[in-house]
Write a protein that holds these residues in place. Structure first.
Motif, PDB file in Angstrom:
ATOM      1  N   MET A  87       0.859  -1.182   0.000  1.00 36.39           N
ATOM      2  CA  MET A  87       0.000   0.000   0.000  1.00 36.39           C
ATOM      3  C   MET A  87       0.887   1.220   0.000  1.00 36.39           C
ATOM      4  N   THR A  88       0.423   2.254  -0.671  1.00 36.07           N
ATOM      5  CA  THR A  88       1.252   3.452  -0.752  1.00 36.07           C
ATOM      6  C   THR A  88       0.360   4.682  -0.846  1.00 36.07           C
ATOM      7  N   VAL A  89       0.922   5.836  -0.499  1.00 41.04           N
ATOM      8  CA  VAL A  89       0.181   7.087  -0.611  1.00 41.04           C
ATOM      9  C   VAL A  89       0.665   7.798  -1.867  1.00 41.04           C
ATOM     10  N   LEU A  90      -0.279   8.158  -2.741  1.00 41.89           N
ATOM     11  CA  LEU A  90       0.114   8.791  -3.999  1.00 41.89           C
ATOM     12  C   LEU A  90      -0.392  10.233  -4.051  1.00 41.89           C
ATOM     13  N   PRO A  91       0.385  11.129  -4.671  1.00 39.04           N
ATOM     14  CA  PRO A  91      -0.072  12.512  -4.842  1.00 39.04           C
ATOM     15  C   PRO A  91      -1.205  12.569  -5.867  1.00 39.04           C
ATOM     16  N   ARG A  92      -1.787  13.753  -5.995  1.00 38.76           N
ATOM     17  CA  ARG A  92      -2.915  13.916  -6.919  1.00 38.76           C
ATOM     18  C   ARG A  92      -2.532  13.466  -8.327  1.00 38.76           C
ATOM     19  N   GLY A  93      -3.320  12.553  -8.863  1.00 39.16           N
ATOM     20  CA  GLY A  93      -3.038  12.048 -10.204  1.00 39.16           C
ATOM     21  C   GLY A  93      -3.814  12.824 -11.244  1.00 39.16           C
ATOM     22  N   THR A  94      -3.693  12.418 -12.494  1.00 34.54           N
ATOM     23  CA  THR A  94      -4.372  13.152 -13.569  1.00 34.54           C
ATOM     24  C   THR A  94      -5.889  13.077 -13.424  1.00 34.54           C
ATOM     25  N   ASN A  95      -6.383  12.054 -12.721  1.00 29.45           N
ATOM     26  CA  ASN A  95      -7.830  11.964 -12.524  1.00 29.45           C
ATOM     27  C   ASN A  95      -8.309  12.806 -11.346  1.00 29.45           C
ATOM     28  N   GLY A  96      -7.396  13.497 -10.677  1.00 34.02           N
ATOM     29  CA  GLY A  96      -7.784  14.401  -9.607  1.00 34.02           C
ATOM     30  C   GLY A  96      -7.832  13.759  -8.234  1.00 34.02           C
ATOM     31  N   TYR A  97      -7.512  12.472  -8.126  1.00 35.05           N
ATOM     32  CA  TYR A  97      -7.583  11.796  -6.834  1.00 35.05           C
ATOM     33  C   TYR A  97      -6.211  11.653  -6.183  1.00 35.05           C
ATOM     34  N   THR A  98      -6.210  11.714  -4.865  1.00 36.76           N
ATOM     35  CA  THR A  98      -5.004  11.443  -4.088  1.00 36.76           C
ATOM     36  C   THR A  98      -5.426  10.602  -2.890  1.00 36.76           C
ATOM     37  N   GLY A  99      -4.536   9.769  -2.372  1.00 34.85           N
ATOM     38  CA  GLY A  99      -4.923   8.978  -1.202  1.00 34.85           C
ATOM     39  C   GLY A  99      -4.069   7.741  -1.033  1.00 34.85           C
ATOM     40  N   LEU A 100      -4.657   6.780  -0.305  1.00 35.64           N
ATOM     41  CA  LEU A 100      -3.968   5.528   0.010  1.00 35.64           C
ATOM     42  C   LEU A 100      -4.436   4.455  -0.984  1.00 35.64           C
ATOM     43  N   TYR A 101      -3.488   3.793  -1.634  1.00 34.78           N
ATOM     44  CA  TYR A 101      -3.835   2.800  -2.644  1.00 34.78           C
ATOM     45  C   TYR A 101      -3.193   1.456  -2.330  1.00 34.78           C
ATOM     46  N   GLY A 102      -3.940   0.389  -2.564  1.00 35.12           N
ATOM     47  CA  GLY A 102      -3.405  -0.955  -2.350  1.00 35.12           C
ATOM     48  C   GLY A 102      -3.157  -1.641  -3.689  1.00 35.12           C
ATOM     49  N   TYR A 103      -1.966  -2.210  -3.840  1.00 30.08           N
ATOM     50  CA  TYR A 103      -1.597  -2.847  -5.113  1.00 30.08           C
ATOM     51  C   TYR A 103      -1.114  -4.268  -4.886  1.00 30.08           C
ATOM     52  N   VAL A 104      -1.155  -5.043  -5.950  1.00 29.36           N
ATOM     53  CA  VAL A 104      -0.573  -6.372  -5.903  1.00 29.36           C
ATOM     54  C   VAL A 104       0.233  -6.568  -7.188  1.00 29.36           C
ATOM     55  N   GLY A 105       1.363  -7.274  -7.063  1.00 30.83           N
ATOM     56  CA  GLY A 105       2.158  -7.618  -8.237  1.00 30.83           C
ATOM     57  C   GLY A 105       2.988  -6.469  -8.764  1.00 30.83           C
ATOM     58  N   SER A 106       3.554  -6.697  -9.938  1.00 30.43           N
ATOM     59  CA  SER A 106       4.394  -5.657 -10.516  1.00 30.43           C
ATOM     60  C   SER A 106       4.297  -5.741 -12.037  1.00 30.43           C
ATOM     61  N   THR A 107       4.868  -4.815 -12.703  1.00 30.16           N
ATOM     62  CA  THR A 107       4.954  -4.724 -14.189  1.00 30.16           C
ATOM     63  C   THR A 107       3.666  -5.055 -14.925  1.00 30.16           C
ATOM     64  N   PRO A 108       2.694  -4.210 -14.928  1.00 28.71           N
ATOM     65  CA  PRO A 108       2.467  -3.146 -13.962  1.00 28.71           C
ATOM     66  C   PRO A 108       1.672  -3.669 -12.779  1.00 28.71           C
ATOM     67  N   SER A 109       1.742  -2.954 -11.652  1.00 23.53           N
ATOM     68  CA  SER A 109       0.987  -3.355 -10.464  1.00 23.53           C
ATOM     69  C   SER A 109      -0.506  -3.218 -10.709  1.00 23.53           C
ATOM     70  N   GLN A 110      -1.266  -4.032 -10.000  1.00 21.72           N
ATOM     71  CA  GLN A 110      -2.715  -3.980 -10.162  1.00 21.72           C
ATOM     72  C   GLN A 110      -3.363  -3.433  -8.902  1.00 21.72           C
ATOM     73  N   LEU A 111      -4.293  -2.512  -9.108  1.00 17.05           N
ATOM     74  CA  LEU A 111      -4.899  -1.797  -7.984  1.00 17.05           C
ATOM     75  C   LEU A 111      -6.078  -2.587  -7.419  1.00 17.05           C
ATOM     76  N   TYR A 112      -6.105  -2.790  -6.090  1.00 13.85           N
ATOM     77  CA  TYR A 112      -7.266  -3.469  -5.528  1.00 13.85           C
ATOM     78  C   TYR A 112      -7.974  -2.672  -4.450  1.00 13.85           C
ATOM     79  N   TYR A 113      -7.356  -1.586  -4.004  1.00 16.28           N
ATOM     80  CA  TYR A 113      -7.979  -0.843  -2.905  1.00 16.28           C
ATOM     81  C   TYR A 113      -7.643   0.628  -3.029  1.00 16.28           C
ATOM     82  N   ALA A 114      -8.610   1.491  -2.735  1.00 15.89           N
ATOM     83  CA  ALA A 114      -8.333   2.920  -2.738  1.00 15.89           C
ATOM     84  C   ALA A 114      -9.120   3.600  -1.628  1.00 15.89           C
ATOM     85  N   PHE A 115      -8.426   4.403  -0.880  1.00 13.01           N
ATOM     86  CA  PHE A 115      -9.063   5.277   0.114  1.00 13.01           C
ATOM     87  C   PHE A 115      -8.587   6.659  -0.295  1.00 13.01           C
ATOM     88  N   SER A 116      -9.406   7.355  -1.073  1.00 13.44           N
ATOM     89  CA  SER A 116      -8.868   8.526  -1.748  1.00 13.44           C
ATOM     90  C   SER A 116      -9.842   9.681  -1.696  1.00 13.44           C
TER      91      SER A 116
END
Ligand SMILES: *[C@@H]1O[C@H](CO)[C@@H](O)[C@H](O)[C@H]1NC(C)=O
Ligand SMILES: *[C@@H]1O[C@H](CO)[C@@H](O)[C@H](O)[C@H]1NC(C)=O
Ligand SMILES: *[C@@H]1O[C@H](CO)[C@@H](O)[C@H](O)[C@H]1NC(C)=O
Ligand SMILES: *[C@@H]1O[C@H](CO)[C@@H](O)[C@H](O)[C@H]1NC(C)=O
Length: 830
Positions: free
Chosen positions: A204-233
């Motif tokens: 899980m990581t905290v990301l700054p405001r993205g192009t879609n206007g959201y910022t918050g805590l995001y949960g990912y799994v895997g890599s290249t590219p990671s897949q998003l499963y959770y957002a508290f934004s």
């Protein structure tokens, strides 16, 4: 063995006596990771029953004696051959275990003989035994004056003015502690498992405001590219975006997302509310993707799970978690299956990774080869969706273009095509690694979704080597011939055997047909492994139990006496126990059935059965309150599993202390499923022949309408026996007190419950208040009306402090018939 347990308990308790707080350390101090360096008045090694150990450099406790301690130092898990430099929470009671909340070197554990040095220039350096640098705080030349573990469980290097130069709070591993923030760019990365520290693919990581206007805590799994499963934004408009970073802070009773806006004095806050802390808490990101809140429970001195942060928000269904059914597993209402596993008309492309543990996922039978893209094809799964919806293929507006796009790119492993039902909008999602899929119900879903999994349709290397192929053909023909001959031989043999079996005993064949069975042993082997049934461990309702040894493993062999144990019960037992695995249920390793011999091979439990510990005292000290609590919780968990978590609901029907076994650490397991009847989930009551042991049988046995609630009643009886340290029916006592449950009602009526507490144990008497709470739980379980008794998950909730018992319980308990005619009637025991 009891002596060993007693002696080691003694040793541990002596070690606790010299436990002193020692929160700070000075510059130019070095610690070597060996036993002799961690004895003495200041630094201390603490060992725990689960085999883990800590060697603390610094220690503090917010509430010495009662509360847990915070320490930083070397931490190891059983069997303690590698160590981490870690921060951990633990209690000086060694029947608990330490909870690691931070570590410096998860990826590279060190060995005995490693060193930590707080150098003269203020750097904290970890070196392995061979002197190689493993980790450092990078704080040299920054005027560090010393190191401290704070009352927040933060390891801090401070300077002369008590300013913070470096702190563990800024470098989280998988845990957030109260007051700790996850800042933009930092990550929580799950451990693979509690004792496997390698970093998992979940983070899980905290990301700054993205192009879609959201910022918050995001949960990912895997890599290249990671897949998003959770957002508290949170969404912020471009005009309102502030300069400061977004952060997520774990506070008492909330997880708080703080977003800076144009006016620095007026940041935006979004909270997930959490249960208020009664004691030390932390949240941990676990390998299944859940962010769980843990709290130290003072009652049981166990770290108990309070709730699940990710479940409190958005992910209200277990199937939404990315690894719930492993890779390629399909989750349907919490159950896992492999693609097409059950559809016999289709060719299988996947097999379960583990036959009994469906949640470990599925493996493709042929791995995908980029050299043979012409053999790639897509397997269609209708009404299946996927958690990650962020990687879309542009311009793929219909199913065919979506599938073609995936077939053209080897790194694409699946596409998911979704379209909304009421308009023409559609999406083509692609993934490079397939985690758990989720079944949807088309009639209730908001969109329609199908998944197309890439599979290799022919075994790799086929077709490309004609010579090898020719050989394969020859091999194939020979194999077919041999198989045919064997098949014919088997058919003939089986027919012959059958004929013979019908003559004497037609049952044996059934045992061979049970799928997923424990090992079947020949009788001679079991006779040998028990040295001719010479070491008797005990005698139960259906036969005797002998100690044995299979290779290095100690086992208990139960030899069932023919007349009483019918073939039907035996089959039920083997089938039932063979298919279930739970830490609080005794594991069935194998069985034997030859002629009239019926034997079961169980894991060996060195503590013997519970009755030995509560009725007879030998030279053992009476069990203390915490041990009894632990045993009660273990029984409850075992029963809860049988009642609520198995594929088929299983009622035990003979819960009593003789059927509860203990290991050397007093962990309890439920044994002896010989009387179990399987109750189908949709059929809550079942007619059954009367079974069980007098004194433990619930009143509804009279009506023969039996549900799993009869176990709850027996559980209540066992709880009372454990609390009062006596047999439920004891004819050596005067008549008015020979029946414990009737006596219990009497004492409850006269408000003299404390009379029932085991007087042999000082410790029990000193926990009177908690013991009486436990009695109230027993009252609830002992209600005459089965429907009013709690189910086992409710019992566990109460035991773990997550729920309290209604105040009316005493009244309800007393307003039932005092005399239960069944309990003393010996004719029922048949
Ligand atoms: C505890 O410490 C005292 C003083 O340092 C020492 O005399 C005593 O032997 C220690 N006890 C144990 C069990 O190590
Ligand atoms: C650390 O230094 C302080 C001040 O010099 C001293 O009082 C204290 O005993 C030292 N602590 C240790 C563990 O040496
Ligand atoms: C433990 O480490 C200390 C400090 O380096 C050393 O003096 C001692 O010999 C070591 N003990 C063992 C048993 O290796
Ligand atoms: C257990 O009982 C509680 C309260 O009556 C209920 O909410 C829950 O669904 C029950 N659980 C099961 C598995 O039956």
């Amino acid at each position: 063995l009891f002596i060993i347990v007693a002696v080691s308990a003694q040793l541990l308790s002596e070690a606790w006596l010299n436990f002193t707080e020692y929160p700070t350390a000075n510059l130019s101090t070095s610690w070597t990771n060996n036993e002799s360096s961690f004895t003495g008045p200041h630094v201390l090694q603490t060992l725990f029953y689960d085999g883990s150990a800590v060697r603390s450099l610094v220690l503090s406790s917010p509430q010495p004696i009662l509360g847990p301690y915070f320490g930083a130092g070397f931490f190891c898990a059983s069997p303690c051959n590698v160590f981490l430099f870690a921060i951990y929470i633990f209690h000086i009671r060694s029947d608990t275990k330490p909870h690691m909340v931070w570590s410096a070197n998860r990826a590279r554990p060190v060995r005995e003989g490693a060193t930590i040095e707080l150098t003269i220039d203020g750097n904290l350096v970890l070196r392995d035994a061979d002197g190689s640098l493993v980790w450092s705080s990078g704080s040299s030349e920054r005027s560090v004056a010393g190191m401290v573990i704070t009352e927040d469980c933060n390891l801090v290097l401070f300077d002369r003015r008590n300013g913070t130069v470096w702190q563990s709070f800024d470098h989280p591993s998988d845990v957030l502690l109260p007051g700790q923030s996850l800042l933009e760019g930092t990550r929580l990365v799950a451990n693979t498992a509690a004792t496997n520290w390698t970093e998992n693919q979940v983070y899980m990581t905290v990301l700054p405001r993205g192009t879609n206007g959201y910022t918050g805590l995001y949960g990912y799994v895997g890599s290249t590219p990671s897949q998003l499963y959770y957002a508290f934004s949170a969404w912020v408009s471009e005009n309102d975006t502030g300069n400061g970073p977004t952060k997520v802070t774990f506070l008492n009773s909330s997880l708080s997302l703080l977003v800076q806006t144009r006016q620095p004095s007026n940041p935006r806050m979004h909270n997930i509310s959490l249960p208020a802390a009664k004691s030390t808490q932390y949240v941990r990101l676990e390998s299944d993707g859940h962010l769980r809140l843990y709290e130290w429970s003072e009652d049981l001195l166990k770290c108990i799970l309070r709730s699940d942060v990710t479940m409190l928000r958005e992910l209200n269904d277990d199937c939404e978690f990315p690894t719930v059914c492993g890779e390629y597993g399909i989750c349907t209402a919490g159950q896992c299956t492999c693609p097409f596993q059950d559809n016999s008309s289709s060719i299988n492309y996947f097999k379960p990774v583990h036959l009994r543990k469906a949640n470990l996922g599925c493996a493709p039978l042929n791995s995908i080869s980029c050299q043979e893209m012409q053999h790639h094809k897509l397997l269609t799964l209708t009404d299946v969706s996927y958690f990650d919806t962020h990687h879309t293929i542009e311009n793929a507006t219909n199913v065919d273009s979506c599938k073609q796009a995936c077939l053209k790119n080897c790194s694409c492993r699946a596409v998911i095509f979704r379209y909304h039902l009421n308009d023409s909008e559609s999406e083509c999602l692609w993934v490079t690694k397939v985690f758990s899929l989720k079944s949807i119900q088309p009639e209730t879903a908001y969109f329609n979704s199908s998944a197309y999994l890439k599979v290799q349709s022919s075994p790799s290397s086929a077709a490309s080597h004609p010579v090898a192929n020719k050989r394969k053909v020859i091999l194939g023909i020979s194999l077919a011939l041999v198989t045919a001959i064997i098949f014919i031989a088997v058919v003939i043999t089986v027919c012959l055997l059958r004929r013979r079996k019908y003559e004497d005993n037609d049952e044996d064949l059934q045992f061979d047909q049970l799928p997923g069975m424990p090992t079947r042993f020949p009788f001679d082997k079991l006779r040998e492994c028990t040295e001719g049934f010479s070491k008797k461990l005990g005698e139960g309702g259906f036969g005797s139990v002998f100690a044995g040894k299979l290779g290095e493993e100690r086992v208990a062999v139960k030899r069932l006496e023919g007349a009483r144990q019918g073939k039907k019960e035996f089959l039920a037992e083997v089938e039932t126990i063979g298919s279930i695995e739970h830490i609080n249920l005794v594991r069935l390793i194998g069985f034997c059935t030859e002629k009239f011999q019926r034997l079961l091979v169980y894991e060996y439990m060195s503590g013997g059965s519970l009755d030995r510990w509560i009725y007879y005292r030998h030279d053992n000290a009476p069990l203390d309150w915490l041990t009894r609590c632990g045993i009660i919780l273990d029984i409850a968990k075992g029963l809860c599993y049988l009642h609520e978590e198995c594929r088929r609901k299983i009622a035990h029907l003979d819960i009593k202390p003789q059927n509860i076994l203990l290991d050397e650490n007093f962990n309890a397991k439920v044994a002896d499923f010989g009387l179990s009847k399987l109750i189908d989930r949709d059929q809550s009551k079942v007619m059954t022949m009367m079974r069980g042991t007098p004194g433990y049988m619930a009143p509804e046995w009279l009506t023969s309408q039996i549900t799993e609630k009869v176990d709850v009643y027996s559980f209540g009886v066992v709880v009372m026996e454990l609390i009062s340290g006596r047999k439920n029916i004891d004819n050596s006592l005067p008549e008015e007190s020979s029946h414990l449950i009737n006596l219990f009602r009497g004492k409850a009526r006269d408000n003299q419950l404390s009379d029932l507490i085991d007087e042999h144990s000082e410790d029990m008497l000193s926990h009177q208040e908690q013991v009486i709470q436990m009695m109230k739980l027993a009252m609830w379980c002992l209600l005459n009306d089965g429907g009013q008794r709690p189910n086992m998950s409710t019992v566990i909730k109460v035991l773990e402090g997550g729920m309290s018992i209604e105040t009316t319980i005493l009244h309800r308990f007393l307003n039932t018939n005092t005399v239960l005619p069944l309990e003393d009637n010996p004719t029922m025991y048949s």
